[in-house]
Each structure stands twice: as C-alpha cells, then as structure tokens.
Design an enzyme around this catalytic site. Structure first.
Site, mmCIF file in Angstrom:
data_model
loop_
_atom_site.group_PDB
_atom_site.id
_atom_site.type_symbol
_atom_site.label_atom_id
_atom_site.label_comp_id
_atom_site.label_asym_id
_atom_site.label_seq_id
_atom_site.Cartn_x
_atom_site.Cartn_y
_atom_site.Cartn_z
ATOM 1 C CB SER A 131 32.823 37.725 46.064
ATOM 2 O OG SER A 131 33.028 36.574 46.874
ATOM 3 C CE1 TYR A 156 37.429 40.359 47.605
ATOM 4 C CE2 TYR A 156 36.129 38.638 48.660
ATOM 5 C CZ TYR A 156 36.652 39.216 47.514
ATOM 6 O OH TYR A 156 36.387 38.650 46.288
#
Length: 280
Positions: A131, A156
C-alpha cells in the site's frame, strides 16, 4: 498453461485480478477463507477455489502441501489478501497481531512453503501487494505485535512496510522474479473496520476512489515486471490512475532492517527458506 495463485481473490481487487488472468487463458487458483464466496467467485471465472486462512499457519501449510501434490509447479504467486485497520487488537490462531500476522507473516510462510513449486517453473514469479501507506510505516522490533501500544492504522502501515521489505529481500535471496504492487484507493470491503469514526474518514477518502477492477491493474502490470520493481497508480498521491512504475520509501529499501525482519519471520513462522524445512 501458466498456473497462478491469487490469495484473497473471492472478492474485490483480488477477484478482478483473478478474473482478468483467467480471461487471458491462465489456470487460476483462488486461495481464500470462505467456501461460499470462494466457490462462487471461482465458478464465475472458471477457476479453482482452495481454502487458505493466512491467519492460521496450519492452514497455510495444508494449502501449500495440497497444492504441491496437485500441481507440482507454480508460475505466479500473487500475495494479495489482507486485513486493514482492525479497530481493537486481535490475534491470529498462532498468537500474532492480526494485521502483521495475516498481511506479512502468513504470506511469508506461504511463499516459503511454495518455493519448490515456484522454482520448478521456468520463470517463477511472486507479486506482493502493499500500500502507499507503507511510507508511513515503521518496523517496531520492540513491539511487533502491539502488546505495549496498539494503533490500528499504525499496525496496518507496519504490515505494509513489511510487505515491501519482504518482496525486495525475496528478490535478493532467491532466483525468483519478485515484484511489488499497490492498488491505490479502491472500492472494496478491506477497510470496513467497525469503528464509525474511522469508517467515516475512509468513506470521505473513497469519494475519489477508483473501482476494484481499476485497482487490480497495477497488480496485473507487476505480473510482467522485473525483480525489484514496484507498480501503482499514476494519479495524484498514487490514489488512482493507470499503472506505472513507482518508488518505494527509503525505509522499504533498508537492507539491514529487511534482513532482521526476515530472520524474525523465519523464527516466528518456522519456515526457513535456506533449508526449505518447517517447524512442526
């Protein structure tokens, strides 16, 4: 016929990745947890569904063993599945913080256990999906599992930085083609956190998001990439757009951190690439 595994392909970006690859004539295996969604997705595109829970190393070992017995050879592994912004600290079956355990350790173990099948291919390839938020990540070796302090987005970002470090180190350690990709911001169920405040922020960001099919394009481009390359959208902030070469963060290129993370990942999972042995 090229044999390809796509993890987490029962929906979202993974499904659209698997769909396009199947339409190109490849033999696609959808590796996902839920039988109902997995079999339905596989039936739609003419693929095969096999059960895989990346939060359970026993499931990972079982999947890898079954695949190697059935196919013997694997041409492309797409490490796509993941969880995002889990609001309260949760643990995997093996006691790992869920985001680090699923997003990084599960795929680390899976890739290692499938290494013989990848090496049996004339051009074994691994695409690891990260990401753009990896740029905000930091590997906290003193608190990898968030036991002292758990922050849902911090965990995350750490897991997505771990994906980058793993993908680049895999290319350095093996003869496989190892490529990175990130989809930008796309309409999927990944970030449904259960926290109203967080979900509201995500919903506002998603007003400029692209479709899951568009989010799959950098991954599909990465399948044809070269070791060490990374692909993402070419639009503002890499949130949307056509797939293009991108640069990962300096932290993602830190080979010292990558080697330390690799050693810890081998210890935690029991999957040791050098000897291809696994702890029982």
């Amino acid at each position: 016929m090229t044999v390809i595994i796509v993890t987490g392909a029962s929906g979202g970006i993974g499904f659209h990745t698997a769909l396009e690859l199947a339409q190109q004539g490849h033999q696609v295996v959808i590796a996902a947890r839920g039988r109902e969604r997995g079999e339905a997705a596989a039936a739609r595109i003419g693929a095969e569904w096999r059960h895989l829970d990346l939060g359970d190393l026993t499931s990972v070992r079982r999947f890898a063993q079954d695949f190697r017995q059935r196919y013997g050879r694997l041409d492309v592994l797409i490490n796509n599945a993941g969880v995002m912004a889990v609001p309260r600290r949760e643990l995997t079956t093996d006691g790992f913080e869920r985001q680090f355990g699923v997003n990084h350790l599960g795929h680390f173990a899976l890739t290692g256990l499938l290494l013989p099948a990848l090496e049996a291919s004339d051009d074994g390839r691994v695409v690891t999906v990260t990401s753009g938020l990896h740029r905000r990540g930091r590997i906290d070796f003193d608190d990898l599992m968030g036991e002292r302090r758990y922050r849902q987005f911090g965990a995350y970002c750490q897991s997505k930085l771990a994906n980058v470090l793993f993908g680049l180190e895999l290319g350095r350690r093996t003869g496989l083609t190892s490529v990175l990709a990130h989809p930008g911001v796309a309409h999927t169920d990944l970030a449904r956190t259960g926290s109203r405040a967080r979900d509201l922020v995500i919903a506002l960001v998603r007003r400029s998001a692209q479709s899951a099919a568009a989010g799959a394009q950098p991954i599909l481009r990465a399948v044809k990439g070269k070791t060490g390359e990374a692909y993402g959208p070419d639009g503002p902030g890499e949130r949307r757009g056509k797939p293009t070469r991108i640069e990962v963060s300096p932290a993602g290129r830190d080979e010292t951190v990558a080697r330390r993370l690799w050693a810890i990942s081998e210890e935690l999972t029991g999957v040791r690439y050098g000897t291809l042995t696994t702890a029982q």
